[in-house]
Design an enzyme around this catalytic site. Structure first.
Site, short mmCIF file in Angstrom:
data_model
loop_
_atom_site.label_atom_id
_atom_site.label_comp_id
_atom_site.label_asym_id
_atom_site.label_seq_id
_atom_site.Cartn_x
_atom_site.Cartn_y
_atom_site.Cartn_z
N SER A 10 17.29 -19.23 -4.05
CA SER A 10 17.98 -18.30 -4.19
C SER A 10 18.96 -18.66 -5.29
O SER A 10 19.89 -19.65 -4.84
CB SER A 10 18.68 -17.66 -3.17
OG SER A 10 19.81 -17.06 -3.44
N HIS A 34 14.34 -15.99 -6.27
CA HIS A 34 15.01 -14.89 -5.42
C HIS A 34 16.40 -14.57 -5.98
O HIS A 34 17.27 -15.39 -6.28
CB HIS A 34 15.43 -15.51 -3.97
CG HIS A 34 15.96 -14.61 -2.82
ND1 HIS A 34 15.19 -13.55 -2.46
CD2 HIS A 34 17.17 -14.17 -2.51
CE1 HIS A 34 15.80 -12.79 -1.33
NE2 HIS A 34 16.94 -13.12 -1.80
N ASP A 36 19.76 -12.28 -5.81
CA ASP A 36 20.67 -11.53 -4.87
C ASP A 36 21.59 -10.70 -5.35
O ASP A 36 22.81 -10.99 -6.31
CB ASP A 36 21.49 -12.48 -4.13
CG ASP A 36 20.41 -13.25 -2.69
OD1 ASP A 36 19.91 -12.81 -2.16
OD2 ASP A 36 20.44 -14.41 -3.08
N MET A 38 24.44 -7.82 -5.16
CA MET A 38 25.53 -7.21 -4.26
C MET A 38 26.38 -6.47 -4.84
O MET A 38 27.08 -6.58 -6.10
CB MET A 38 26.11 -8.45 -3.40
CG MET A 38 25.34 -9.78 -3.04
SD MET A 38 26.36 -10.87 -2.16
CE MET A 38 24.87 -12.09 -1.67
N HIS A 71 16.52 -9.07 -4.46
CA HIS A 71 17.00 -8.58 -3.14
C HIS A 71 18.35 -7.49 -3.32
O HIS A 71 19.38 -8.08 -3.75
CB HIS A 71 17.24 -9.46 -2.38
CG HIS A 71 17.85 -9.38 -1.07
ND1 HIS A 71 18.36 -10.64 -0.23
CD2 HIS A 71 18.07 -8.42 -0.23
CE1 HIS A 71 18.88 -10.12 0.98
NE2 HIS A 71 18.53 -8.76 1.04
N MET A 73 21.08 -5.69 -2.22
CA MET A 73 22.27 -5.49 -1.24
C MET A 73 23.08 -4.32 -1.70
O MET A 73 24.20 -4.74 -1.93
CB MET A 73 22.61 -6.83 -0.73
CG MET A 73 21.71 -7.65 0.16
SD MET A 73 22.50 -9.29 0.12
CE MET A 73 21.61 -10.22 -1.49
N MET A 142 16.81 -10.63 7.38
CA MET A 142 17.78 -11.49 7.21
C MET A 142 18.34 -12.03 8.40
O MET A 142 18.28 -11.65 9.50
CB MET A 142 19.01 -10.37 7.05
CG MET A 142 18.95 -9.64 5.66
SD MET A 142 19.02 -10.89 4.16
CE MET A 142 20.31 -12.17 4.36
N ASP A 180 15.47 -14.92 5.13
CA ASP A 180 16.39 -15.32 4.17
C ASP A 180 17.62 -15.50 4.75
O ASP A 180 18.37 -14.79 5.56
CB ASP A 180 16.75 -14.02 3.15
CG ASP A 180 17.60 -14.23 2.15
OD1 ASP A 180 18.33 -15.39 1.89
OD2 ASP A 180 17.93 -13.24 1.39
C1 DX5 Z 1 22.82 -13.71 1.49
C2 DX5 Z 1 21.44 -13.84 0.41
C3 DX5 Z 1 20.47 -15.13 0.60
C4 DX5 Z 1 21.54 -16.22 0.33
C5 DX5 Z 1 20.80 -17.56 1.19
O1 DX5 Z 1 23.27 -12.79 1.55
O2 DX5 Z 1 20.74 -12.72 0.62
O3 DX5 Z 1 19.73 -15.04 -0.31
O4 DX5 Z 1 21.53 -16.76 -1.14
O5 DX5 Z 1 21.70 -18.49 0.93
P1 DX5 Z 1 21.28 -19.85 1.82
O6 DX5 Z 1 20.24 -20.37 1.83
O7 DX5 Z 1 22.56 -20.83 1.38
O8 DX5 Z 1 21.76 -19.16 3.05
ZN ZN Z 2 18.69 -12.86 -0.56
#
Ligand code: DX5
Ligand code: ZN
Length: 223
Positions: A10, A34, A36, A38, A71, A73, A142, A180
């Site tokens: 990620s 990956h 992310d 948000m 991903h 969110m 998750m 994840d």
């Molecule tokens: C959290 C993200 C993850 C995050 C994971 O909301 O969706 O993808 O980057 O990070 P680690 O591996 O550090 O928990």
């Molecule tokens: Zn993620």
């Protein structure tokens, strides 16, 4: 579909001032990157959007043939799926908790010829998958509450992963089960044994100095 390179780093934990070299630092150890996304509403944090994804896709070309695993969110993902598809995503994952019409959103993702993923927060039960699982390419479990990297793995999600594996065996054996959040060399084996086959790792890769070794160590920990 067979998942061979099973760690999906990620970029959330990478150095955003030097993304090109961060991607380069992975060598050829991974297939999935990956990403992310948000929105500051579905989760209490804001990251980046399609413009940055498109930059990442272009920057990464030099270093390999990656699959860009987006991903989302975000609330109202239907409004943005086209943009994320055009930006170069290969997989688009939406959260069940952000949707009213899950089946329709999956069809929308597929209409752009992208792989469709459905993410479930830790507290969301997996029975929501029973009918739609056959239309999905991936389920994302998750294992932390989404919003931030570097959190601790929530143990009870192992039971959910195992239940989803059973559902997948019955209705969609090719389903990718991605997990994840909080994945480390200490817990990846139990997550694999529960039935997952694609592992997101943020801190466990990008917070280490040697990223190639970090990915290899995660792979080795499963054996
Ligand atoms: C959290 C993200 C993850 C995050 C994971 O909301 O969706 O993808 O980057 O990070 P680690 O591996 O550090 O928990
Ligand atoms: Zn993620």
């Amino acid at each position: 579909m067979k998942v061979e390179k099973i760690i999906a780093p990620s970029l959330l934990s990478a150095d955003f001032s030097d993304l090109k070299n961060e991607i380069k630092s992975l060598g050829n150890t991974v297939e999935y990157l990956h990403l992310d996304i948000m929105d500051g509403a579905f989760v209490p944090n804001i990251t980046f959007g399609p413009i940055i994804i498109n930059g990442i896709v272009k920057a990464a070309k030099e270093f390999g043939d990656f699959k860009f695993d987006t991903h989302l969110m975000i609330n109202n993902p239907d409004n943005y799926i086209k943009q994320f598809a055009l930006a170069g995503s290969d997989i688009i994952t939406v959260h069940a908790e952000a949707l009213t019409h899950i089946d329709r959103t999956i069809s929308l993702i597929k209409s752009f010829d992208k792989m469709a993923g459905l993410a479930l927060n830790p507290a969301t039960p997996c029975n929501i998958l029973k009918y739609v699982i056959r239309n999905l390419d991936m389920v994302l479990v998750m294992s932390v509450n989404p919003g931030f990297g570097g959190q601790s793995f929530i143990e009870y999600t192992l039971e959910k992963i195992a239940r989803i594996r059973k559902l997948a065996d019955e209705y969609n054996p090719d389903l990718i089960i991605q997990v994840d959040g909080g994945i480390t060399t200490n817990n990846i084996k139990s997550i694999y044994e529960a039935g997952a086959n694609l592992f997101v790792a943020g801190s466990s890769v990008f917070k280490k100095d040697d990223r190639i070794k970090a990915v290899k160590d995660l792979n080795k920990a499963i054996l």
